[in-house]
Motif scaffolding. Structure first.
Motif, mmCIF file in Angstrom:
data_model
loop_
_atom_site.group_PDB
_atom_site.id
_atom_site.type_symbol
_atom_site.label_atom_id
_atom_site.label_comp_id
_atom_site.label_asym_id
_atom_site.label_seq_id
_atom_site.Cartn_x
_atom_site.Cartn_y
_atom_site.Cartn_z
ATOM 1 N N LYS A 1 6.896 -12.706 -2.010
ATOM 2 C CA LYS A 1 6.093 -11.940 -1.047
ATOM 3 C C LYS A 1 6.280 -10.435 -1.205
ATOM 4 O O LYS A 1 5.348 -9.652 -0.949
ATOM 5 N N ASP A 2 7.485 -10.009 -1.634
ATOM 6 C CA ASP A 2 7.739 -8.575 -1.766
ATOM 7 C C ASP A 2 6.869 -7.932 -2.842
ATOM 8 O O ASP A 2 6.619 -6.722 -2.787
ATOM 9 N N ILE B 1 13.001 -9.487 -10.536
ATOM 10 C CA ILE B 1 11.757 -10.270 -10.616
ATOM 11 C C ILE B 1 10.628 -9.544 -9.892
ATOM 12 O O ILE B 1 9.498 -9.449 -10.391
ATOM 13 N N ASN B 2 10.920 -9.018 -8.708
ATOM 14 C CA ASN B 2 9.894 -8.294 -7.958
ATOM 15 C C ASN B 2 9.380 -7.085 -8.739
ATOM 16 O O ASN B 2 8.174 -6.823 -8.779
ATOM 17 N N ALA B 3 10.298 -6.342 -9.361
ATOM 18 C CA ALA B 3 9.899 -5.164 -10.124
ATOM 19 C C ALA B 3 9.052 -5.549 -11.334
ATOM 20 O O ALA B 3 8.010 -4.936 -11.600
ATOM 21 N N ALA B 4 9.475 -6.571 -12.066
ATOM 22 C CA ALA B 4 8.738 -6.986 -13.259
ATOM 23 C C ALA B 4 7.349 -7.506 -12.910
ATOM 24 O O ALA B 4 6.355 -7.164 -13.574
ATOM 25 N N LEU B 5 7.261 -8.327 -11.874
ATOM 26 C CA LEU B 5 5.956 -8.863 -11.475
ATOM 27 C C LEU B 5 5.039 -7.759 -10.958
ATOM 28 O O LEU B 5 3.823 -7.792 -11.190
ATOM 29 N N THR B 6 5.594 -6.781 -10.267
ATOM 30 C CA THR B 6 4.772 -5.663 -9.791
ATOM 31 C C THR B 6 4.181 -4.888 -10.954
ATOM 32 O O THR B 6 2.991 -4.532 -10.939
ATOM 33 N N ILE B 7 4.993 -4.625 -11.969
ATOM 34 C CA ILE B 7 4.507 -3.912 -13.147
ATOM 35 C C ILE B 7 3.355 -4.676 -13.807
ATOM 36 O O ILE B 7 2.325 -4.100 -14.202
ATOM 37 N N ILE C 1 2.975 -3.685 -3.848
ATOM 38 C CA ILE C 1 1.649 -3.322 -4.357
ATOM 39 C C ILE C 1 0.837 -2.639 -3.256
ATOM 40 O O ILE C 1 0.147 -1.641 -3.499
ATOM 41 N N ALA C 2 0.926 -3.159 -2.031
ATOM 42 C CA ALA C 2 0.272 -2.495 -0.899
ATOM 43 C C ALA C 2 0.826 -1.089 -0.709
ATOM 44 O O ALA C 2 0.090 -0.146 -0.398
ATOM 45 N N GLY C 3 2.134 -0.928 -0.910
ATOM 46 C CA GLY C 3 2.736 0.396 -0.815
ATOM 47 C C GLY C 3 2.240 1.333 -1.903
ATOM 48 O O GLY C 3 2.030 2.526 -1.658
ATOM 49 N N PHE C 4 2.052 0.810 -3.102
ATOM 50 C CA PHE C 4 1.506 1.622 -4.190
ATOM 51 C C PHE C 4 0.082 2.072 -3.869
ATOM 52 O O PHE C 4 -0.337 3.175 -4.244
ATOM 53 N N ILE C 5 -0.688 1.226 -3.202
ATOM 54 C CA ILE C 5 -2.079 1.547 -2.900
ATOM 55 C C ILE C 5 -2.174 2.513 -1.724
ATOM 56 O O ILE C 5 -2.867 3.529 -1.792
ATOM 57 N N TYR C 6 -1.485 2.205 -0.634
ATOM 58 C CA TYR C 6 -1.675 2.937 0.613
ATOM 59 C C TYR C 6 -0.482 3.764 1.056
ATOM 60 O O TYR C 6 -0.585 4.502 2.039
#
Length: 266
Positions: A86-87, A204-210, A92-97
């Motif tokens: 979920k993170d 994992i969160n960082a890699a998936l976000t990228i 990703i929402a933080g990157f957008i907004y």
């Protein structure tokens, strides 16, 4: 339309009584703004409600997606600790907004999770919010300053380190209350349980976000859920070079192997 009338009337009066006319400062200021922006403040439309509606819709969709991922994907890592993706949606929402939006989604999802499916109550709520905000808000704040792939990677790395350090401290404080185990025993579990888990989770969160950020943003933009604006223009600079992709995949593979090792399967 009012400014030309004011100017014309002022000129006519000035021709008759040149020493009796004083143009108010407010009118002069409006002239300067009108000349610099090409539009008069009197004709400037209010903030479009459509943009606010679009923001609310996209935030609601990202919140729902984060909650659904929490429900359907739970990967056991070690003992009672499991990974949920979920993170990834929240950062990703933080990157957008921006970081505040990431915090809002984190709080909303954590509250809904506590009410619906969580068995840890307020303790789980607190831990979820602290963990997610430490990671997502930090990454989003750094990316907001430098909206390109370097800013994203730097933000995710710093966010992962901060989240790991923060959760280790909170594990010492909260976990004895949750598990009923002595605090000394929890401290002994840090190098073998909590430290590996938090490193794996953040990595994992960082890699998936990228890997997923740009495809998700492009999809949302094509669906007109996320508008093309100055805030989202940074995704155009978010170019995934082959080395970055390979690095992210290598991190994911390493984390999978670590999970299997912690479970005694390899």
């Amino acid at each position: 339309w009012l400014l030309p009338c004011i100017r014309i009337s002022t000129v006519k009066i000035a021709q008759i009584h040149p020493h009796c006319v004083t143009i108010p400062d407010e009118v002069e200021n409006m002239k300067e703004i009108s000349n610099s922006n090409g539009t008069s403040p009197l004709s400037r439309p209010p903030l479009a409600s459509k943009q606010r509606l679009t923001y609310l819709i996209s935030m609601a969709m990202l919140t729902a997606l984060s909650y659904v991922l929490m429900l359907i994907i739970k990967i056991p890592v070690v003992l009672f600790l499991s990974y949920e993706p979920k993170d990834v949606v929240i950062v990703i929402a933080g990157f957008i907004y921006g970081p505040v939006s990431a915090a809002i989604i984190s709080v909303v999802v954590s509250i809904i999770e506590m009410i619906t499916v969580s068995s840890t109550g307020y303790i789980g709520l607190i831990m979820n919010i602290i963990s997610t905000c430490a990671f997502a808000m930090t990454a989003a704040a750094i990316y907001k300053k430098k909206r390109d792939i370097r800013g994203a990677v730097s933000g995710l790395v710093v966010g992962a380190l901060l989240a790991t350090a923060t959760m280790l401290l909170w594990n010492i404080i909260i976990t004895p209350i949750y598990t009923g185990r002595p605090r000394e025993e929890i401290i002994q579990m840090i190098p073998t349980v909590f430290l590996p888990f938090n490193i794996i989770k953040s990595s994992i969160n960082a890699a998936l976000t990228i890997l997923l950020y740009k495809p998700i943003v492009l999809g949302l933009r094509k669906a007109k859920i996320v508008p093309t604006s100055d805030r989202t223009q940074g995704s155009k600079k978010f170019q995934l070079h082959p080395g970055v992709i390979v690095g992210a995949l290598f991190v994911l593979l390493t984390c999978i192997l670590l999970i299997l090792a912690l479970q005694g399967k390899i």
